[in-house]
Design an enzyme around this catalytic site. Sequence first.
Site, PDB file in Angstrom:
ATOM      1  N   LYS A 216       0.854  -1.182   0.000  1.00 12.81           N
ATOM      2  CA  LYS A 216       0.000   0.000   0.000  1.00 12.81           C
ATOM      3  C   LYS A 216       0.892   1.235   0.000  1.00 12.81           C
ATOM      4  CE  LYS A 216      -3.656   2.374   2.468  1.00 12.81           C
ATOM      5  NZ  LYS A 216      -4.661   2.300   3.531  1.00 12.81           N
ATOM      6  N   LYS A 270      -2.287  -1.528  -3.814  1.00 15.86           N
ATOM      7  CA  LYS A 270      -3.095  -0.317  -3.799  1.00 15.86           C
ATOM      8  C   LYS A 270      -2.216   0.916  -3.900  1.00 15.86           C
ATOM      9  CE  LYS A 270      -6.325   2.022  -0.866  1.00 15.86           C
ATOM     10  NZ  LYS A 270      -6.443   2.340   0.513  1.00 15.86           N
TER      11      LYS A 270
HETATM   12  C1  PBG Z   1      -7.606   3.338   5.445  1.00 17.07           C
HETATM   13  C2  PBG Z   1      -7.847   3.177   3.988  1.00 17.07           C
HETATM   14  C3  PBG Z   1      -7.649   4.125   2.955  1.00 17.07           C
HETATM   15  C4  PBG Z   1      -8.163   3.547   1.790  1.00 17.07           C
HETATM   16  C5  PBG Z   1      -8.622   2.263   2.123  1.00 17.07           C
HETATM   17  N1  PBG Z   1      -8.419   2.062   3.493  1.00 17.07           N
HETATM   18  C6  PBG Z   1      -7.100   5.507   2.986  1.00 17.07           C
HETATM   19  C7  PBG Z   1      -5.754   5.793   3.490  1.00 17.07           C
HETATM   20  O1  PBG Z   1      -4.946   4.910   3.749  1.00 17.07           O
HETATM   21  O2  PBG Z   1      -5.492   6.972   3.692  1.00 17.07           O
HETATM   22  C8  PBG Z   1      -8.208   4.207   0.431  1.00 17.07           C
HETATM   23  C9  PBG Z   1      -9.283   3.753  -0.491  1.00 17.07           C
HETATM   24  C10 PBG Z   1      -9.532   4.630  -1.670  1.00 17.07           C
HETATM   25  O3  PBG Z   1      -8.878   5.662  -1.887  1.00 17.07           O
HETATM   26  O4  PBG Z   1     -10.440   4.281  -2.422  1.00 17.07           O
HETATM   27  N2  PBG Z   1      -6.343   3.062   5.898  1.00 17.07           N
END
Ligand code: PBG
Length: 346
Positions: A216, A270
């Site tokens: 991520k 992601k």
């Molecule tokens: C929470 C989380 C996030 C997303 C999914 N879970 C945001 C972040 O890490 O700031 C992003 C999902 C999206 O942008 O569609 N940790």
Amino acid sequence: MTHERSPFAPDPATRPDMTDILRGRRMRRNRRADWSRRLVRETTLTVDDLIWPLFLIDGDKLRQPVEAMPGVERLSVDEAVRDAEKAAKLGIPAIALFPYTQPERRDETGSEALNPDNLVCATARAIKKEVPNLGIIIDVALDPYTSHGHDGILHGETIVNDESVEQLILQALIEAEAGADVIAPSDMMDGRIGAIRQALDAKGFTDVQIMSYAAKYASCFYGPFRDAVGTSKTLIGDKRTYQMDPANGDEALREAELDIDEGADMIMVKPGLPYLDILWRLKQAFAVPTYAYQTSGEYAMIRAAEQNGWIDGERAMMESLASFKRAGADGVLTYFAPFVAERLKR
Ligand code: PBG
């Protein structure tokens, strides 16, 4: 005729001999008709590839549009049950739940994450009762619950790893208790997959799966999501001390290897489209169920261009999802899920 004076006028001496050049190697033959294109198609997107993320909010019969995500709404519990029914009817295998927590319930340590009656837990229970065969995925991370918007516990300017993991374990247990089929740690703390697996097993949740956000990245493509869950205004600083540097690829292999080793049943990359190379590498390296998250920012870009008349939105949706399959994804978390499922039915 004027073209005869052109230096590029046809000259029999330089006319290419295409028969000789191609010697039968005509790639276009397979593409000439629809039946043939279907016959040689390498990957197919089906409804079984879709995971639909839903945003939740307190209230009753409430559907509140998310501004930067046209077609996406925050849903009260009853409306989330309705969308869960819709998902099941369309054949979508699973949904993922994300809460907008009221500001007065956010604090330093994200204690609302440990409230067994919090919004995600209440929704999971309600959906399990009405739509028992729909998969429910719930994030583990503290950001929707902390006053500072970080995924872990903040001491001074540091997100402390091990103390955060202790809190994340408790959050995972509460979510499993509420009926989550899949726990999805999105916090990027070290060791959290192993710790959560151990705790789930110890409490008898041996069948609860873990989908780890293995790679991520610290990305700008989460912008609209943070609006949807109300963390964009509260977030202090950025998440670069725990989410990955967009410049790195090898590091994603290490992250995924550790998570699989610690007990992840599925891994995720992601954001999606800007990280197809990572998706490809992880799938090639580990051959485990691997997912892409087509993030809020990616969804917003396609919708915005569509609304301006600059792009064919439906085709962009289908093409972007096809690319995830081609890069090796076993499925995609996408806000387009209901729209794709409907499109695939036609
Ligand atoms: C929470 C989380 C996030 C997303 C999914 N879970 C945001 C972040 O890490 O700031 C992003 C999902 C999206 O942008 O569609 N940790």
